[in-house]
Design a protein around this motif. Structure first.
Motif, PDB file in Angstrom:
ATOM      1  N   VAL A  99       1.100  -1.359  -0.058  1.00 37.12           N
ATOM      2  CA  VAL A  99       0.262  -0.151   0.251  1.00 37.12           C
ATOM      3  C   VAL A  99       0.872   1.100  -0.393  1.00 37.12           C
ATOM      4  O   VAL A  99       1.709   0.778   1.037  1.00 37.12           O
ATOM      5  CB  VAL A  99      -0.540   0.166   1.349  1.00 37.12           C
ATOM      6  CG1 VAL A  99      -1.685   1.238   1.037  1.00 37.12           C
ATOM      7  CG2 VAL A  99      -1.512  -0.926   1.473  1.00 37.12           C
ATOM      8  N   ILE A 100       0.333   2.069  -0.832  1.00 37.99           N
ATOM      9  CA  ILE A 100       1.454   3.608  -1.075  1.00 37.99           C
ATOM     10  C   ILE A 100       0.445   5.045  -1.229  1.00 37.99           C
ATOM     11  O   ILE A 100      -0.972   4.319  -1.738  1.00 37.99           O
ATOM     12  CB  ILE A 100       3.081   3.619  -2.372  1.00 37.99           C
ATOM     13  CG1 ILE A 100       1.448   2.885  -3.235  1.00 37.99           C
ATOM     14  CG2 ILE A 100       3.458   2.658  -2.023  1.00 37.99           C
ATOM     15  CD1 ILE A 100       2.553   3.811  -4.340  1.00 37.99           C
ATOM     16  N   ARG A 101       0.923   5.672  -1.450  1.00 39.37           N
ATOM     17  CA  ARG A 101       0.241   7.238  -0.996  1.00 39.37           C
ATOM     18  C   ARG A 101      -0.153   7.123  -2.361  1.00 39.37           C
ATOM     19  O   ARG A 101       0.216   6.361  -3.689  1.00 39.37           O
ATOM     20  CB  ARG A 101       0.504   8.143  -0.633  1.00 39.37           C
ATOM     21  CG  ARG A 101       0.789   7.810   1.193  1.00 39.37           C
ATOM     22  CD  ARG A 101       1.016   9.253   1.860  1.00 39.37           C
ATOM     23  NE  ARG A 101       2.061  10.212   0.847  1.00 39.37           N
ATOM     24  CZ  ARG A 101       3.318  10.527   1.625  1.00 39.37           C
ATOM     25  NH1 ARG A 101       3.955   9.397   2.143  1.00 39.37           N
ATOM     26  NH2 ARG A 101       4.260  10.741   0.610  1.00 39.37           N
ATOM     27  N   GLU A 102      -1.331   7.610  -2.792  1.00 42.77           N
ATOM     28  CA  GLU A 102      -1.773   8.034  -4.665  1.00 42.77           C
ATOM     29  C   GLU A 102      -0.198   9.173  -4.703  1.00 42.77           C
ATOM     30  O   GLU A 102       0.065   8.511  -6.292  1.00 42.77           O
ATOM     31  CB  GLU A 102      -2.639   9.222  -4.230  1.00 42.77           C
ATOM     32  CG  GLU A 102      -3.520   8.785  -4.328  1.00 42.77           C
ATOM     33  CD  GLU A 102      -5.015   9.769  -4.390  1.00 42.77           C
ATOM     34  OE1 GLU A 102      -5.602   9.148  -5.040  1.00 42.77           O
ATOM     35  OE2 GLU A 102      -5.322  10.549  -3.683  1.00 42.77           O
ATOM     36  N   ASP A 103       0.811  10.161  -4.153  1.00 43.58           N
ATOM     37  CA  ASP A 103       1.731  10.645  -4.292  1.00 43.58           C
ATOM     38  C   ASP A 103       3.245   9.564  -4.434  1.00 43.58           C
ATOM     39  O   ASP A 103       4.019  10.278  -4.459  1.00 43.58           O
ATOM     40  CB  ASP A 103       2.122  12.078  -3.821  1.00 43.58           C
ATOM     41  CG  ASP A 103       2.411  10.934  -2.719  1.00 43.58           C
ATOM     42  OD1 ASP A 103       2.569  10.539  -2.557  1.00 43.58           O
ATOM     43  OD2 ASP A 103       3.044  12.146  -1.876  1.00 43.58           O
TER      44      ASP A 103
END
Length: 278
Positions: A99-103
């Motif tokens: 899981v990563i952030r949108e950026d």
């Protein structure tokens, strides 16, 4: 389908979003892990209740304890684990997801908590309006171009595949007699698809039987010859031409690749190396 993210430093990260199939597989493992965690917590809770004075243990306390165990299992497990492991639950580690952030940056506790809370309420197990919320959640994921579920939309996250090195054999080095020509040759007309085909052939040529190997080599060399300027020295053998082009492209790309690897390692430690994030 690959997705391109632009981070805060205006650098594009080429990531492959996880779709429904991969995420469903990860969920199966996570459900098994949560069931184990819930069972252990339930046993510990029963032991704790048995040690309390009998007049303190009633139905209300027992029901409250069960609810606490349920919340800790379904909400605490993904929140704590994904926060501590930089976006990787047990299921995601097994399947190879993160899981990563949108950026493109790593998630924090607020992202993990939001994803877990939305999952608990409307996705899985989805304590509200069953099974309507399941249909909405599934439809959202299928319609998203990045496979994002409701929890991802609320938290500003997405799930991507963790890239691992492919088992390629080393490509041949630059032929000494072609180093000078390759250094000044214009290779811009050689697209990534053709370059990849040449790279794959050179690394796997010993495994390809004749006459197929020679025929493929000559076809690739003819296509490369037509796209480079100036042409290679007269009499250049097809194999050496292919090796020179691949080696020169690699040399020119090394600074950019090093910068990209350093940035990715700083933003997503261990991403694409196969190392555990624990």
């Amino acid at each position: 389908m690959n997705g391109t993210l632009v981070n805060a430093e205006a650098v594009e990260l080429d990531l492959r979003p996880a779709r429904l199939g991969a995420r469903a597989c990860a969920l199966i493992f996570d459900i098994a892990a949560q069931a184990f965690v819930g069972f252990v917590l339930f046993i510990l809770a029963l032991i704790t209740l048995s040690l309390l004075p009998g007049d303190l243990v009633d139905d209300a306390l027992f029901e409250t304890t069960l609810r606490v165990v349920l919340i800790v299992t379904l909400l605490g497990y993904p929140t704590v684990l994904e926060t501590l492991t930089n976006g990787r639950s047990v299921g995601k580690v097994v399947v190879g997801l993160r899981v990563i952030r949108e950026d493109g940056g790593p998630i924090r506790v607020r992202h993990a908590f939001t994803r877990a809370l939305v999952g608990l309420a409307v996705e899985w197990p989805g304590l509200l309006l069953l099974p309507l919320t399941w249909v909405v959640s599934l439809g959202t994921m299928l319609s998203s171009d990045r496979g994002r579920r409701l929890g991802d939309l609320a938290a500003g996250t997405l799930v991507v595949h963790v890239r691992r090195p492919a088992p390629w054999m080393p490509a041949p080095p630059m032929p000494i007699e072609l180093a000078g020509w390759a250094a000044v040759a214009d290779l811009s007309a050689i697209g990534d698809d053709l370059a990849l085909a040449v790279r794959q052939y050179l690394s796997r040529a010993p495994q390809i039987r004749e006459p197929h190997s020679s025929r493929l080599r000559d076809e690739l060399a003819s296509e490369v010859f037509a796209r480079v300027t100036p042409p290679p020295p007269p009499g250049t053998q097809p194999w050496f031409l292919l090796a020179a082009v691949v080696a020169e492209r690699r040399r020119r790309a090394e600074p950019q690749l090093a910068t990209g690897r350093a940035l990715t390692e700083r933003m997503l430690p261990g991403f694409g190396t196969g190392r555990s994030a624990y």
